[in-house]
Design a protein around this motif. Structure first.
Motif, PDB file in Angstrom:
ATOM      1  N   VAL A  48       0.921  -1.379  -0.008  1.00 54.36           N
ATOM      2  CA  VAL A  48      -0.100  -0.068   0.069  1.00 54.36           C
ATOM      3  C   VAL A  48       1.046   1.372   0.026  1.00 54.36           C
ATOM      4  CG1 VAL A  48      -1.692   1.439   1.177  1.00 54.36           C
ATOM      5  CG2 VAL A  48      -1.841  -1.061   1.367  1.00 54.36           C
ATOM      6  N   ALA A  49       1.858   1.357   1.009  1.00 47.99           N
ATOM      7  CA  ALA A  49       2.561   2.697   1.110  1.00 47.99           C
ATOM      8  C   ALA A  49       3.578   2.233   2.035  1.00 47.99           C
ATOM      9  CB  ALA A  49       1.815   3.636   1.544  1.00 47.99           C
ATOM     10  N   ALA A  50       4.731   3.157   1.926  1.00 52.74           N
ATOM     11  CA  ALA A  50       5.826   2.917   2.721  1.00 52.74           C
ATOM     12  C   ALA A  50       6.817   4.302   2.781  1.00 52.74           C
ATOM     13  CB  ALA A  50       6.872   1.810   2.289  1.00 52.74           C
ATOM     14  N   ARG A  51       7.483   4.767   3.854  1.00 53.70           N
ATOM     15  CA  ARG A  51       8.131   5.755   4.274  1.00 53.70           C
ATOM     16  C   ARG A  51       9.499   5.245   4.868  1.00 53.70           C
ATOM     17  NH1 ARG A  51       6.120  11.048   4.659  1.00 53.70           N
ATOM     18  NH2 ARG A  51       7.914  12.358   5.455  1.00 53.70           N
ATOM     19  N   THR A  52      10.578   5.781   4.170  1.00 53.69           N
ATOM     20  CA  THR A  52      11.955   5.377   4.442  1.00 53.69           C
ATOM     21  C   THR A  52      12.258   6.150   5.558  1.00 53.69           C
ATOM     22  OG1 THR A  52      12.964   7.021   2.954  1.00 53.69           O
ATOM     23  CG2 THR A  52      12.586   4.925   2.075  1.00 53.69           C
ATOM     24  N   TRP A  53      13.337   5.639   6.350  1.00 49.22           N
ATOM     25  CA  TRP A  53      14.004   6.266   7.546  1.00 49.22           C
ATOM     26  C   TRP A  53      14.988   7.164   7.161  1.00 49.22           C
ATOM     27  CZ3 TRP A  53      19.026   6.293   8.908  1.00 49.22           C
ATOM     28  CH2 TRP A  53      19.966   5.335   8.270  1.00 49.22           C
ATOM     29  N   THR A  58       8.841   8.402   0.272  1.00 55.22           N
ATOM     30  CA  THR A  58       7.519   7.863   0.247  1.00 55.22           C
ATOM     31  C   THR A  58       7.083   7.046  -1.037  1.00 55.22           C
ATOM     32  OG1 THR A  58       6.161   9.917  -0.420  1.00 55.22           O
ATOM     33  CG2 THR A  58       6.207   9.207   1.804  1.00 55.22           C
ATOM     34  N   TYR A  59       6.624   5.960  -1.006  1.00 59.32           N
ATOM     35  CA  TYR A  59       6.194   5.098  -2.194  1.00 59.32           C
ATOM     36  C   TYR A  59       4.749   4.678  -1.950  1.00 59.32           C
ATOM     37  CZ  TYR A  59      11.061   4.994  -2.409  1.00 59.32           C
ATOM     38  OH  TYR A  59      12.583   5.270  -2.573  1.00 59.32           O
ATOM     39  N   TYR A  60       3.979   4.470  -2.868  1.00 61.17           N
ATOM     40  CA  TYR A  60       2.639   4.016  -2.898  1.00 61.17           C
ATOM     41  C   TYR A  60       2.303   3.187  -3.954  1.00 61.17           C
ATOM     42  CZ  TYR A  60       1.874   8.208   0.159  1.00 61.17           C
ATOM     43  OH  TYR A  60       2.089   9.312   1.220  1.00 61.17           O
ATOM     44  N   GLY A  61       1.317   2.285  -3.664  1.00 63.52           N
ATOM     45  CA  GLY A  61       0.763   1.206  -4.485  1.00 63.52           C
ATOM     46  C   GLY A  61       0.081   2.020  -5.743  1.00 63.52           C
ATOM     47  N   ASP A  62      -0.003   1.703  -7.050  1.00 62.96           N
ATOM     48  CA  ASP A  62      -0.811   2.275  -7.816  1.00 62.96           C
ATOM     49  C   ASP A  62      -2.367   2.355  -7.478  1.00 62.96           C
ATOM     50  OD1 ASP A  62       1.068   0.590 -10.512  1.00 62.96           O
ATOM     51  OD2 ASP A  62       1.371   2.287  -9.230  1.00 62.96           O
ATOM     52  N   SER A  63      -3.014   1.620  -6.781  1.00 61.16           N
ATOM     53  CA  SER A  63      -4.253   1.625  -6.695  1.00 61.16           C
ATOM     54  C   SER A  63      -4.860   2.674  -5.560  1.00 61.16           C
ATOM     55  CB  SER A  63      -4.744   0.282  -6.372  1.00 61.16           C
ATOM     56  OG  SER A  63      -4.201  -0.174  -4.873  1.00 61.16           O
ATOM     57  N   VAL A  64      -3.639   3.165  -4.751  1.00 57.54           N
ATOM     58  CA  VAL A  64      -4.021   4.201  -3.764  1.00 57.54           C
ATOM     59  C   VAL A  64      -3.408   5.298  -3.890  1.00 57.54           C
ATOM     60  CG1 VAL A  64      -4.097   2.091  -2.165  1.00 57.54           C
ATOM     61  CG2 VAL A  64      -2.013   3.508  -1.939  1.00 57.54           C
ATOM     62  N   LYS A  65      -2.536   5.424  -5.147  1.00 59.23           N
ATOM     63  CA  LYS A  65      -1.905   6.695  -5.419  1.00 59.23           C
ATOM     64  C   LYS A  65      -3.002   7.810  -5.392  1.00 59.23           C
ATOM     65  CE  LYS A  65       1.572   5.605  -7.779  1.00 59.23           C
ATOM     66  NZ  LYS A  65       2.882   5.151  -8.553  1.00 59.23           N
ATOM     67  N   ARG A  67      -4.744   8.882  -3.344  1.00 51.29           N
ATOM     68  CA  ARG A  67      -5.837   9.056  -2.157  1.00 51.29           C
ATOM     69  C   ARG A  67      -5.250   8.876  -0.741  1.00 51.29           C
ATOM     70  NH1 ARG A  67      -9.274   4.902  -2.533  1.00 51.29           N
ATOM     71  NH2 ARG A  67      -7.890   3.540  -3.562  1.00 51.29           N
ATOM     72  N   PHE A  68      -4.143   8.045  -0.581  1.00 59.00           N
ATOM     73  CA  PHE A  68      -3.624   7.597   0.492  1.00 59.00           C
ATOM     74  C   PHE A  68      -2.389   8.328   0.733  1.00 59.00           C
ATOM     75  CE2 PHE A  68      -5.442   3.025   0.807  1.00 59.00           C
ATOM     76  CZ  PHE A  68      -6.577   3.587   0.849  1.00 59.00           C
ATOM     77  N   LYS A  76       6.784  10.159  18.330  1.00 56.68           N
ATOM     78  CA  LYS A  76       5.660   9.191  19.006  1.00 56.68           C
ATOM     79  C   LYS A  76       5.836   7.727  18.770  1.00 56.68           C
ATOM     80  CE  LYS A  76       2.186  12.876  19.373  1.00 56.68           C
ATOM     81  NZ  LYS A  76       0.923  13.307  18.876  1.00 56.68           N
ATOM     82  N   ASN A  77       6.720   7.528  18.165  1.00 53.91           N
ATOM     83  CA  ASN A  77       7.137   6.120  17.312  1.00 53.91           C
ATOM     84  C   ASN A  77       5.871   5.444  16.722  1.00 53.91           C
ATOM     85  OD1 ASN A  77       9.491   6.213  18.501  1.00 53.91           O
ATOM     86  ND2 ASN A  77       9.498   4.477  19.852  1.00 53.91           N
ATOM     87  N   THR A  78       5.197   6.580  15.643  1.00 55.17           N
ATOM     88  CA  THR A  78       3.915   5.985  15.210  1.00 55.17           C
ATOM     89  C   THR A  78       3.988   6.509  13.586  1.00 55.17           C
ATOM     90  OG1 THR A  78       2.874   6.402  17.230  1.00 55.17           O
ATOM     91  CG2 THR A  78       1.570   6.491  15.228  1.00 55.17           C
ATOM     92  N   VAL A  79       3.482   5.437  12.934  1.00 53.84           N
ATOM     93  CA  VAL A  79       3.154   5.813  11.698  1.00 53.84           C
ATOM     94  C   VAL A  79       1.542   5.606  11.289  1.00 53.84           C
ATOM     95  CG1 VAL A  79       3.701   3.350  10.874  1.00 53.84           C
ATOM     96  CG2 VAL A  79       4.005   5.202   9.127  1.00 53.84           C
ATOM     97  N   TYR A  80       1.408   6.609  10.204  1.00 61.52           N
ATOM     98  CA  TYR A  80      -0.135   6.963  10.070  1.00 61.52           C
ATOM     99  C   TYR A  80      -0.252   6.679   8.600  1.00 61.52           C
ATOM    100  CZ  TYR A  80       0.269   9.498  14.276  1.00 61.52           C
ATOM    101  OH  TYR A  80       0.622  10.005  15.824  1.00 61.52           O
ATOM    102  N   LEU A  81      -1.626   6.128   8.298  1.00 58.08           N
ATOM    103  CA  LEU A  81      -1.907   6.075   6.955  1.00 58.08           C
ATOM    104  C   LEU A  81      -3.256   6.622   6.721  1.00 58.08           C
ATOM    105  CD1 LEU A  81      -1.312   4.925   4.046  1.00 58.08           C
ATOM    106  CD2 LEU A  81      -2.749   2.948   4.576  1.00 58.08           C
ATOM    107  N   GLN A  82      -3.302   7.938   6.212  1.00 59.85           N
ATOM    108  CA  GLN A  82      -4.437   8.534   6.037  1.00 59.85           C
ATOM    109  C   GLN A  82      -5.064   8.145   4.689  1.00 59.85           C
ATOM    110  OE1 GLN A  82      -5.979  11.061   7.660  1.00 59.85           O
ATOM    111  NE2 GLN A  82      -7.731  10.999   6.135  1.00 59.85           N
ATOM    112  N   MET A  83      -6.382   7.597   4.777  1.00 59.30           N
ATOM    113  CA  MET A  83      -6.927   7.000   3.561  1.00 59.30           C
ATOM    114  C   MET A  83      -8.111   7.964   3.292  1.00 59.30           C
ATOM    115  SD  MET A  83      -6.853   3.014   4.618  1.00 59.30           S
ATOM    116  CE  MET A  83      -7.813   3.261   5.822  1.00 59.30           C
TER     117      MET A  83
END
Length: 127
Positions: A48-53, A58-65, A67-68, A76-83
């Protein structure tokens, strides 16, 4: 040990939005690449998506590019995915995953290269 805990899934109507969160512990979060994958019934796990350290790419799958959106809060040691603009075909269990080290544009999309996974959170989009 490394633990990833997803939250934020649920039932939403088509066109709606959700934000998934993944809280990480037991690792040096700022030095780990973070990814989201999803798996629908009887389908393979899909990137779906990824973010490098290293540089925050950022990288996205074609089906969500378009939109996400993936973001991370290292404090906060947290990653989010806004859809946004969710579609019925987005219905799946969404998994957070992490991997260390440098990545390529190919490897960051490959589920087998990830070291740790969360338990998943269900997202259901009704038509």
């Amino acid at each position: 040990q490394v633990q990833l805990v997803e939250s934020g899934g649920g039932l939403v109507q088509a066109g709606g939005s959700l934000r998934l969160s993944c809280a990480a512990s037991g690792l040096t979060f700022s030095s780990n690449n973070m990814g989201w994958f999803r798996q629908a019934p009887e389908k393979e796990r899909e990137f779906v998506a990824a973010r490098t350290w290293s540089d925050g790419s950022t990288y996205y799958g074609d089906s969500v590019k378009g939109r996400f959106d993936i973001s991370r809060d290292n404090a906060k040691n947290t990653v989010y995915l806004q859809m946004n603009n969710l579609k019925p075909e987005d219905t799946a269990v969404y998994y957070c995953a992490t991997r260390r080290g440098l990545v390529t544009t190919q490897s960051i999309r490959a589920a087998p290269t990830y070291d740790y996974w969360g338990q998943g959170t269900q997202v259901t989009v009704s038509s």
